[in-house]
Design a protein around this motif. Sequence first.
Motif, PDB file in Angstrom:
ATOM      1  N   ILE A  21       0.826  -1.216   0.000  1.00 50.69           N
ATOM      2  CA  ILE A  21       0.000   0.000   0.000  1.00 50.69           C
ATOM      3  C   ILE A  21       0.859   1.264   0.000  1.00 50.69           C
ATOM      4  CG2 ILE A  21      -1.736   1.307   1.292  1.00 50.69           C
ATOM      5  CD1 ILE A  21      -2.828  -1.433   2.271  1.00 50.69           C
ATOM      6  N   PRO A  22       1.774   1.455   0.978  1.00 46.92           N
ATOM      7  CA  PRO A  22       2.644   2.636   0.917  1.00 46.92           C
ATOM      8  C   PRO A  22       3.674   2.543  -0.197  1.00 46.92           C
ATOM      9  CG  PRO A  22       3.274   1.256   2.768  1.00 46.92           C
ATOM     10  CD  PRO A  22       1.987   0.692   2.229  1.00 46.92           C
ATOM     11  N   ALA A  23       4.089   1.308  -0.560  1.00 46.96           N
ATOM     12  CA  ALA A  23       5.070   1.141  -1.634  1.00 46.96           C
ATOM     13  C   ALA A  23       4.508   1.631  -2.965  1.00 46.96           C
ATOM     14  CB  ALA A  23       5.493  -0.324  -1.733  1.00 46.96           C
ATOM     15  N   ILE A  24       3.219   1.382  -3.202  1.00 43.42           N
ATOM     16  CA  ILE A  24       2.572   1.869  -4.432  1.00 43.42           C
ATOM     17  C   ILE A  24       2.531   3.397  -4.434  1.00 43.42           C
ATOM     18  CG2 ILE A  24       0.336   2.018  -5.617  1.00 43.42           C
ATOM     19  CD1 ILE A  24      -0.106  -0.936  -4.855  1.00 43.42           C
ATOM     20  N   ARG A  25       2.219   3.976  -3.279  1.00 41.93           N
ATOM     21  CA  ARG A  25       2.194   5.443  -3.188  1.00 41.93           C
ATOM     22  C   ARG A  25       3.569   6.034  -3.482  1.00 41.93           C
ATOM     23  NH1 ARG A  25      -0.607   6.846   2.455  1.00 41.93           N
ATOM     24  NH2 ARG A  25       0.053   8.936   1.819  1.00 41.93           N
ATOM     25  N   LEU A  26       4.618   5.395  -2.959  1.00 38.09           N
ATOM     26  CA  LEU A  26       5.984   5.854  -3.250  1.00 38.09           C
ATOM     27  C   LEU A  26       6.304   5.669  -4.727  1.00 38.09           C
ATOM     28  CD1 LEU A  26       8.032   4.514  -0.188  1.00 38.09           C
ATOM     29  CD2 LEU A  26       7.532   6.896  -0.748  1.00 38.09           C
ATOM     30  N   GLY A  27       5.851   4.532  -5.284  1.00 36.05           N
ATOM     31  CA  GLY A  27       6.072   4.280  -6.707  1.00 36.05           C
ATOM     32  C   GLY A  27       5.418   5.343  -7.570  1.00 36.05           C
ATOM     33  N   PHE A  28       4.206   5.757  -7.202  1.00 36.00           N
ATOM     34  CA  PHE A  28       3.528   6.833  -7.931  1.00 36.00           C
ATOM     35  C   PHE A  28       4.339   8.125  -7.866  1.00 36.00           C
ATOM     36  CE2 PHE A  28      -1.076   5.024  -7.424  1.00 36.00           C
ATOM     37  CZ  PHE A  28      -0.760   4.049  -8.346  1.00 36.00           C
TER      38      PHE A  28
ATOM     39  N   ASN B 104      12.916   6.423 -13.857  1.00 34.73           N
ATOM     40  CA  ASN B 104      14.076   6.759 -13.032  1.00 34.73           C
ATOM     41  C   ASN B 104      14.459   5.538 -12.210  1.00 34.73           C
ATOM     42  OD1 ASN B 104      12.672   7.038 -10.219  1.00 34.73           O
ATOM     43  ND2 ASN B 104      11.409   8.258 -11.637  1.00 34.73           N
ATOM     44  N   THR B 105      15.662   5.553 -11.648  1.00 35.96           N
ATOM     45  CA  THR B 105      16.199   4.392 -10.926  1.00 35.96           C
ATOM     46  C   THR B 105      15.343   4.018  -9.721  1.00 35.96           C
ATOM     47  OG1 THR B 105      18.429   5.045 -11.572  1.00 35.96           O
ATOM     48  CG2 THR B 105      18.228   3.421  -9.802  1.00 35.96           C
ATOM     49  N   GLU B 106      14.948   5.011  -8.901  1.00 35.72           N
ATOM     50  CA  GLU B 106      14.155   4.726  -7.705  1.00 35.72           C
ATOM     51  C   GLU B 106      12.822   4.075  -8.071  1.00 35.72           C
ATOM     52  OE1 GLU B 106      15.462   7.627  -8.422  1.00 35.72           O
ATOM     53  OE2 GLU B 106      16.730   8.305  -6.753  1.00 35.72           O
ATOM     54  N   GLY B 107      12.191   4.592  -9.118  1.00 38.33           N
ATOM     55  CA  GLY B 107      10.911   4.046  -9.548  1.00 38.33           C
ATOM     56  C   GLY B 107      11.030   2.618 -10.041  1.00 38.33           C
ATOM     57  N   LEU B 108      12.099   2.331 -10.797  1.00 36.11           N
ATOM     58  CA  LEU B 108      12.291   0.981 -11.321  1.00 36.11           C
ATOM     59  C   LEU B 108      12.560  -0.014 -10.196  1.00 36.11           C
ATOM     60  CD1 LEU B 108      14.474   1.735 -14.490  1.00 36.11           C
ATOM     61  CD2 LEU B 108      12.074   1.028 -14.427  1.00 36.11           C
ATOM     62  N   ILE B 109      13.347   0.404  -9.200  1.00 33.11           N
ATOM     63  CA  ILE B 109      13.611  -0.468  -8.047  1.00 33.11           C
ATOM     64  C   ILE B 109      12.313  -0.778  -7.314  1.00 33.11           C
ATOM     65  CG2 ILE B 109      14.705  -0.575  -5.763  1.00 33.11           C
ATOM     66  CD1 ILE B 109      17.032   1.043  -6.957  1.00 33.11           C
ATOM     67  N   MET B 110      11.474   0.238  -7.108  1.00 34.34           N
ATOM     68  CA  MET B 110      10.198   0.035  -6.430  1.00 34.34           C
ATOM     69  C   MET B 110       9.274  -0.862  -7.247  1.00 34.34           C
ATOM     70  SD  MET B 110       8.568   0.557  -3.680  1.00 34.34           S
ATOM     71  CE  MET B 110       9.548   1.866  -2.912  1.00 34.34           C
ATOM     72  N   LEU B 111       9.290  -0.692  -8.581  1.00 32.73           N
ATOM     73  CA  LEU B 111       8.450  -1.520  -9.454  1.00 32.73           C
ATOM     74  C   LEU B 111       8.875  -2.986  -9.377  1.00 32.73           C
ATOM     75  CD1 LEU B 111       6.197  -1.500 -11.604  1.00 32.73           C
ATOM     76  CD2 LEU B 111       7.975  -1.183 -13.334  1.00 32.73           C
ATOM     77  N   VAL B 112      10.180  -3.236  -9.367  1.00 36.95           N
ATOM     78  CA  VAL B 112      10.691  -4.607  -9.262  1.00 36.95           C
ATOM     79  C   VAL B 112      10.298  -5.213  -7.917  1.00 36.95           C
ATOM     80  CG1 VAL B 112      12.780  -6.016  -9.067  1.00 36.95           C
ATOM     81  CG2 VAL B 112      12.612  -4.283 -10.861  1.00 36.95           C
ATOM     82  N   TYR B 113      10.429  -4.427  -6.844  1.00 41.23           N
ATOM     83  CA  TYR B 113      10.054  -4.921  -5.516  1.00 41.23           C
ATOM     84  C   TYR B 113       8.567  -5.279  -5.467  1.00 41.23           C
ATOM     85  CZ  TYR B 113       8.253  -4.813  -0.804  1.00 41.23           C
ATOM     86  OH  TYR B 113       7.563  -5.130   0.339  1.00 41.23           O
ATOM     87  N   LEU B 114       7.719  -4.392  -5.965  1.00 42.10           N
ATOM     88  CA  LEU B 114       6.269  -4.628  -5.932  1.00 42.10           C
ATOM     89  C   LEU B 114       5.885  -5.864  -6.734  1.00 42.10           C
ATOM     90  CD1 LEU B 114       4.966  -0.966  -6.305  1.00 42.10           C
ATOM     91  CD2 LEU B 114       4.509  -2.485  -4.376  1.00 42.10           C
ATOM     92  N   SER B 115       6.511  -6.052  -7.880  1.00 49.97           N
ATOM     93  CA  SER B 115       6.182  -7.204  -8.725  1.00 49.97           C
ATOM     94  C   SER B 115       6.623  -8.507  -8.071  1.00 49.97           C
ATOM     95  CB  SER B 115       6.812  -7.047 -10.111  1.00 49.97           C
ATOM     96  OG  SER B 115       8.212  -6.874 -10.019  1.00 49.97           O
TER      97      SER B 115
END
Length: 343
Positions: free
Chosen positions: A48-55, A246-257
Motif C-alpha cells: 500500500i505505501p510502496a505503491i504510493r511511493l512508486g507513484f 528513473n532508478t528509484e521508480g524501477l527499483i520500487m516496481l521490481v520490488y512490488l512485482s
Amino acid sequence: MMFKNYNLKEEKTQKIKYNTDKKNVFFKNKFIVMFIAVLCTALWGNMIPAIRLGFDFFGITAENISSEILFAGFCFSLSGIYTLIFLCLKEKKLIFPSKKTWKDIFVLGFVQTTLQYVFLYIGIPNTSGFNASIISSSGTLLIVILSHFIYKNDKMDLKKCLGCFLGLLGVLALNFNSVSDISSMFTLKGEGMIFFSTLTFVLTTPLCKKLSKYEVTEVFTGYSFLIGGIILLVLGVLGKGHLDINTEGLIMLVYLSIAAAVAGALWNCLLKYNKVSEITVYNFLVPIFGAISSGIMLGEKIFRVKSLICLVLICLGIYFVGSNSKFLKLIEKKYNNREQNYV
C-alpha cells in the motif's frame, strides 16, 4: 528444452504423488499456514505505501488514472514473468497450462487482476478511506458466506460469525477517526467502484480453489498475472498513460512485482490445501500491516493505543474462525441447543 503442457498425470506419477503428499502435509500444518498467511498479508499491506511511493517516483498524480493503470500493468506483467521463470527453472522445461484450464485462467487474469485494479484506481480518489475500508473488508465476510454454499466442509457456524465480526470491527476501528469520516452519499464513481473491485476478489476466490485441483498453483498464478497485466498495459497505453522513468521508480516496481508474485503464489497454495474461510479471514490483517508500513516508509503516526486494540480484535477474529477449541465448541453447542429448544 521441450514445449509441453503441464499435467500432473504425466510420467513419474509416483514421484509426483509423493511430492503432492508432502505439500499436503506442509501446507496444512497450522503453524506453517499461520506463518505463510501472515507473510502474504504483510506483503500486501506493505504494498500500500510502496505503491504510493512508486507513484511519486514515476510522477503519477491521483487524477491520472491511465498512468496508474499503466504502472499496475507493468507490475503484474513482471509478477507473472517472475513466477513462470521460477517454475520453468524448477521443472527444467517450458510450462504451459493444460487446454481445459486456459479459459478459467484467462477469466481469472481479466477479472481478478485487470477489473479489480481498474475499479480500485477509479474508486479510491472518489471516496473516503473509511468508506473504502468498510466495503473492502466486507469482501472477507462475503467469501466466508459464499464458502458456506459452495463447500460442504466449510459451513458457517457461530465461531466463524463471531470471528468475522471481530475482524471487521478491528478494521473499521483502525480507519475511523471521526464522524466526519462516514459519508452517507453512495456514488457509483466512488463507493460503487470499490464495491465492484471487492466483488471481483470475492467471485474469483472459488475459481482459484477450483484451478488448484487441476494445475500447479504457480502455473495459473503466473499466467493469470501475465494476462491481466498485459490487458492493464494496453488500457494504460490507450489512455495515454505516462511514467517518468528513473532508478528509484524501477527499483520500487521490481520490488512490488516480486512481492505480488510471492504473495499470490503462496496464498493460492494455502487455498488449495485448506478451507477457504480459514485462510480468507487473514485478510483482515492487511490494513494493520498497511498502517505499520505507512508509518515506517511514509513517516505516518501509527504507534497508538487504538492500533494495538484493532490488532487484538483482528487476531481474536482469526483465532475464532480457525480454532478447534473445546471451549468454543461448548459455547456453540449450548447456543445450538438453545436454538432447538426455542423452535
